[in-house]
Design a protein around this motif. Structure first.
Motif, mmCIF file in Angstrom:
data_model
loop_
_atom_site.group_PDB
_atom_site.id
_atom_site.type_symbol
_atom_site.label_atom_id
_atom_site.label_comp_id
_atom_site.label_asym_id
_atom_site.label_seq_id
_atom_site.Cartn_x
_atom_site.Cartn_y
_atom_site.Cartn_z
ATOM 1 N N ASN A 101 0.833 -1.215 0.000
ATOM 2 C CA ASN A 101 0.000 0.000 0.000
ATOM 3 C C ASN A 101 0.866 1.263 0.000
ATOM 4 O O ASN A 101 0.624 2.211 0.748
ATOM 5 C CB ASN A 101 -0.953 -0.006 1.206
ATOM 6 C CG ASN A 101 -1.820 -1.251 1.218
ATOM 7 O OD1 ASN A 101 -2.188 -1.765 0.173
ATOM 8 N ND2 ASN A 101 -2.124 -1.754 2.392
ATOM 9 N N ASP A 102 1.908 1.235 -0.836
ATOM 10 C CA ASP A 102 2.845 2.354 -1.028
ATOM 11 C C ASP A 102 3.789 2.605 0.144
ATOM 12 O O ASP A 102 4.550 3.558 0.136
ATOM 13 C CB ASP A 102 2.106 3.662 -1.389
ATOM 14 C CG ASP A 102 1.570 3.614 -2.820
ATOM 15 O OD1 ASP A 102 2.203 2.941 -3.657
ATOM 16 O OD2 ASP A 102 0.541 4.231 -3.080
ATOM 17 N N ASN A 103 3.768 1.750 1.158
ATOM 18 C CA ASN A 103 4.723 1.884 2.264
ATOM 19 C C ASN A 103 5.838 0.867 2.088
ATOM 20 O O ASN A 103 5.573 -0.331 1.965
ATOM 21 C CB ASN A 103 4.026 1.628 3.610
ATOM 22 C CG ASN A 103 2.929 2.632 3.862
ATOM 23 O OD1 ASN A 103 3.157 3.831 3.798
ATOM 24 N ND2 ASN A 103 1.726 2.151 4.130
ATOM 25 N N PRO A 104 7.114 1.341 2.096
ATOM 26 C CA PRO A 104 8.219 0.387 1.965
ATOM 27 C C PRO A 104 8.315 -0.500 3.208
ATOM 28 O O PRO A 104 8.063 -0.033 4.315
ATOM 29 C CB PRO A 104 9.461 1.273 1.827
ATOM 30 C CG PRO A 104 9.067 2.595 2.384
ATOM 31 C CD PRO A 104 7.584 2.728 2.215
ATOM 32 N N ILE A 105 8.652 -1.761 3.012
ATOM 33 C CA ILE A 105 8.770 -2.669 4.157
ATOM 34 C C ILE A 105 10.238 -2.976 4.418
ATOM 35 O O ILE A 105 11.085 -2.881 3.540
ATOM 36 C CB ILE A 105 7.964 -3.966 3.946
ATOM 37 C CG1 ILE A 105 8.479 -4.783 2.752
ATOM 38 C CG2 ILE A 105 6.475 -3.647 3.773
ATOM 39 C CD1 ILE A 105 7.836 -6.166 2.626
ATOM 40 N N GLU A 106 10.520 -3.329 5.669
ATOM 41 C CA GLU A 106 11.886 -3.706 6.061
ATOM 42 C C GLU A 106 12.236 -5.052 5.434
ATOM 43 O O GLU A 106 11.370 -5.936 5.367
ATOM 44 C CB GLU A 106 11.951 -3.883 7.577
ATOM 45 C CG GLU A 106 11.622 -2.644 8.375
ATOM 46 C CD GLU A 106 12.866 -1.837 8.662
ATOM 47 O OE1 GLU A 106 13.933 -2.438 8.873
ATOM 48 O OE2 GLU A 106 12.760 -0.613 8.655
ATOM 49 N N PRO A 107 13.479 -5.222 5.001
ATOM 50 C CA PRO A 107 13.848 -6.528 4.436
ATOM 51 C C PRO A 107 13.940 -7.612 5.515
ATOM 52 O O PRO A 107 14.120 -7.319 6.692
ATOM 53 C CB PRO A 107 15.218 -6.261 3.797
ATOM 54 C CG PRO A 107 15.744 -5.053 4.486
ATOM 55 C CD PRO A 107 14.557 -4.249 4.924
ATOM 56 N N GLN A 108 13.819 -8.846 5.067
ATOM 57 C CA GLN A 108 14.004 -10.028 5.925
ATOM 58 C C GLN A 108 13.035 -10.082 7.098
ATOM 59 O O GLN A 108 13.373 -10.609 8.158
ATOM 60 C CB GLN A 108 15.465 -10.108 6.453
ATOM 61 C CG GLN A 108 16.522 -9.970 5.391
ATOM 62 C CD GLN A 108 16.471 -11.076 4.338
ATOM 63 O OE1 GLN A 108 15.840 -12.101 4.538
ATOM 64 N NE2 GLN A 108 17.117 -10.861 3.218
#
Length: 137
Positions: A101-108
């Motif tokens: 929803n257009d929010n970047p997520i943290e990897p892993q």
């Protein structure tokens, strides 16, 4: 061979709901929906030899993200616990991120997905909208 960037967790399960991704580009639906209920995980990425769902945009990584179905315990409205298989997405340390929803997520890290969530990969304008067989428009 190609080394996969992730291993399925012990709680991986095939979903009991027929989830699907509808793919949009510029507001138009592309192709048929992607049916994502036949296995417990789906790999998104540019590396076609391992990706279940190829993402061909140059800003996408070879192994970009994974859709993982996991069995979790959820509290019901009446206070009892029940096991459910829920969809999660994890960015595999991609260069240009995965967005919910257009929010970047943290990897892993696993992020639970909900019906009508929109996923984007890197700078691609393709949007993947998560729905299931019982969804109402």
């Amino acid at each position: 061979g190609i080394t996969l960037l992730f291993n399925e967790p012990p709680d991986a399960r095939k979903p009991d709901v027929r989830w699907r991704f509808y793919v949009f580009k510029g507001g138009d639906v592309l192709n048929e929906p992607l049916y994502v209920h036949r296995q417990s995980c789906y790999l998104f990425g540019r590396e076609r030899r391992v990706a279940d769902i190829p993402t061909d945009h140059p800003s996408c990584s070879k192994q970009h993200a994974v859709l993982q179905f996991r069995q979790v315990e959820k509290e019901q409205p009446d206070g009892t616990m029940s096991k459910q298989v829920r969809p999660y997405i994890m960015d595999l340390g991609s260069t240009n991120k995965t967005f919910i929803n257009d929010n970047p997520i943290e990897p892993q890290r696993y992020y639970e997905l909900f019906e009508k969530d929109t996923i984007r990969f890197g700078n691609s304008s393709r949007e993947y909208v998560l729905l299931h067989e019982n969804s109402v428009d």
